[in-house]
Design a protein around this motif. Sequence first.
Motif, PDB file in Angstrom:
ATOM      1  N   MET A  38       0.850  -1.307  -0.016  1.00 52.93           N
ATOM      2  CA  MET A  38       0.002   0.021   0.003  1.00 52.93           C
ATOM      3  C   MET A  38       0.705   1.266   0.000  1.00 52.93           C
ATOM      4  N   SER A  39       1.914   1.289   0.691  1.00 54.83           N
ATOM      5  CA  SER A  39       2.909   2.348   0.989  1.00 54.83           C
ATOM      6  C   SER A  39       3.523   2.690  -0.345  1.00 54.83           C
ATOM      7  N   GLU A  40       3.864   1.482  -1.093  1.00 53.61           N
ATOM      8  CA  GLU A  40       4.359   1.769  -2.598  1.00 53.61           C
ATOM      9  C   GLU A  40       3.425   2.405  -3.531  1.00 53.61           C
ATOM     10  N   PHE A  41       2.214   1.989  -3.414  1.00 51.64           N
ATOM     11  CA  PHE A  41       1.180   2.561  -4.257  1.00 51.64           C
ATOM     12  C   PHE A  41       1.054   3.883  -3.948  1.00 51.64           C
ATOM     13  N   VAL A  42       0.978   4.581  -2.660  1.00 49.76           N
ATOM     14  CA  VAL A  42       1.017   5.964  -2.396  1.00 49.76           C
ATOM     15  C   VAL A  42       2.264   6.734  -2.812  1.00 49.76           C
ATOM     16  N   ALA A  43       3.080   6.013  -2.591  1.00 50.36           N
ATOM     17  CA  ALA A  43       4.541   6.734  -3.187  1.00 50.36           C
ATOM     18  C   ALA A  43       4.632   6.861  -4.797  1.00 50.36           C
ATOM     19  N   SER A  44       3.999   5.836  -5.210  1.00 44.23           N
ATOM     20  CA  SER A  44       3.914   5.899  -6.719  1.00 44.23           C
ATOM     21  C   SER A  44       2.758   7.289  -7.278  1.00 44.23           C
ATOM     22  N   LEU A  45       1.939   7.146  -6.380  1.00 40.18           N
ATOM     23  CA  LEU A  45       0.921   8.530  -6.834  1.00 40.18           C
ATOM     24  C   LEU A  45       1.649   9.779  -6.401  1.00 40.18           C
ATOM     25  N   SER A  46       2.338   9.795  -5.604  1.00 42.24           N
ATOM     26  CA  SER A  46       3.098  11.135  -5.048  1.00 42.24           C
ATOM     27  C   SER A  46       4.020  11.727  -6.120  1.00 42.24           C
ATOM     28  N   THR A  47       4.452  10.862  -7.058  1.00 41.65           N
ATOM     29  CA  THR A  47       5.362  11.341  -8.134  1.00 41.65           C
ATOM     30  C   THR A  47       4.772  11.211  -9.511  1.00 41.65           C
ATOM     31  N   MET A  48       3.424  11.210  -9.638  1.00 39.51           N
ATOM     32  CA  MET A  48       2.738  11.243 -10.721  1.00 39.51           C
ATOM     33  C   MET A  48       2.050  12.391 -11.005  1.00 39.51           C
ATOM     34  N   SER A  49       2.268  13.087 -12.192  1.00 39.78           N
ATOM     35  CA  SER A  49       1.534  14.424 -12.470  1.00 39.78           C
ATOM     36  C   SER A  49       0.135  14.405 -11.907  1.00 39.78           C
ATOM     37  N   PRO A  50      -0.174  15.359 -11.112  1.00 41.45           N
ATOM     38  CA  PRO A  50      -1.529  15.575 -10.757  1.00 41.45           C
ATOM     39  C   PRO A  50      -2.413  15.882 -11.940  1.00 41.45           C
ATOM     40  N   ALA A  51      -2.090  16.179 -13.057  1.00 34.99           N
ATOM     41  CA  ALA A  51      -2.640  16.592 -14.403  1.00 34.99           C
ATOM     42  C   ALA A  51      -3.453  15.177 -14.733  1.00 34.99           C
ATOM     43  N   PHE A  52      -2.825  13.997 -14.510  1.00 37.60           N
ATOM     44  CA  PHE A  52      -3.394  12.989 -15.269  1.00 37.60           C
ATOM     45  C   PHE A  52      -4.591  12.428 -14.660  1.00 37.60           C
ATOM     46  N   VAL A  53      -4.743  12.638 -13.283  1.00 41.01           N
ATOM     47  CA  VAL A  53      -5.975  12.447 -12.509  1.00 41.01           C
ATOM     48  C   VAL A  53      -7.339  13.299 -13.138  1.00 41.01           C
ATOM     49  N   VAL A  54      -7.119  14.263 -13.261  1.00 41.45           N
ATOM     50  CA  VAL A  54      -8.040  15.397 -13.708  1.00 41.45           C
ATOM     51  C   VAL A  54      -8.494  15.085 -15.148  1.00 41.45           C
ATOM     52  N   LEU A  55      -7.339  14.622 -16.122  1.00 45.04           N
ATOM     53  CA  LEU A  55      -7.638  14.145 -17.283  1.00 45.04           C
ATOM     54  C   LEU A  55      -8.182  12.975 -17.380  1.00 45.04           C
ATOM     55  N   ALA A  56      -7.874  11.996 -16.608  1.00 47.93           N
ATOM     56  CA  ALA A  56      -8.769  10.598 -16.581  1.00 47.93           C
ATOM     57  C   ALA A  56     -10.397  10.907 -15.980  1.00 47.93           C
ATOM     58  N   ALA A  57     -10.332  12.109 -15.300  1.00 44.49           N
ATOM     59  CA  ALA A  57     -11.728  12.154 -15.021  1.00 44.49           C
ATOM     60  C   ALA A  57     -12.709  12.836 -15.877  1.00 44.49           C
TER      61      ALA A  57
END
Length: 291
Positions: free
Chosen positions: A1-20
């Motif tokens: 779980m911690s690795e998943f959170v760490a990977s999210l924290s280094t992903m551009s926030p733009a991709f979340v909004v674009l996916a939405a």
Amino acid sequence: MSEFVASLSTMSPAFVVLAAGILAMLIPSVVVRKVLMIAAPLIAGAIMLTTPSIGSFGAFEVAGFTLETYRYDELSRVWGLIFVLIAFLNAIYSVHERSQMSDAAALLYSGAAIGAVFAGDLLTLFFFWELTALASVFLIFAAGGSVAYRAGLRYLAIQVLSGVLLLGGAAVWAQTQGWAFNEIGLDSVAGRIILIGFGIKAGFPLVHMWINDAYPKASATGAVVLSAFTTKLAIYVLARAYAGEDILIVIGAVMAVFPAIFILFEDDMRRCAAYALNSTLGFMVVGVGIG
């Protein structure tokens, strides 16, 4: 779980909004779309706030080019937070609207603007630069009618021209300086070409007409969303690439004064607002020129 959170924290926030935004194109439910519009900026903001440190993240190779999708530094952090906040406020403002086209376009548009802010290279910047144009034109089309349609096509044409100038100048710049998006300046022909491309989006004098033409013809919600990202993204890239260039003080001063004169003779409140936006941008350009 911690690795998943760490990977999210280094992903551009733009991709979340674009996916939405992509999901909003496919989901007919108004309630679900509104939830996406409110939740996506909040998640994007959370990603920013949990990014471990200042640095470059989310880089990957495409056709021999290294694309840096998440450069997190002092300047991009401030603008990223501003854009995330604006996207959230726009979502609240648009709760009353039921247009699927407008909802999806607003998410894709804001996501592209956030992506451009965090772009660490000129190719990534170009991709998101053009995506802002393609997504935002549907906020004009959403108003309906032939007048909005024609205004949208004119808007799209000049936005694409801005992107062409950016890509052309970047290709010349990269021959000697590489693709990294840092200070560019006006000492080279490439730097001047890129400045014109940025200037179109910023509403420089003589290339500002698209603001007063397109924004008043957008839907009520679309006009609010449009006023927040395109021109402010242009101010960001000017601050990144041309801070301290004296010519921007002159350009900004003209931008601040010239539209104010037209407001005196205008009786359409939406066009007055567009002129006021152009004038406000002038003060921002002056600030960039001061450095």
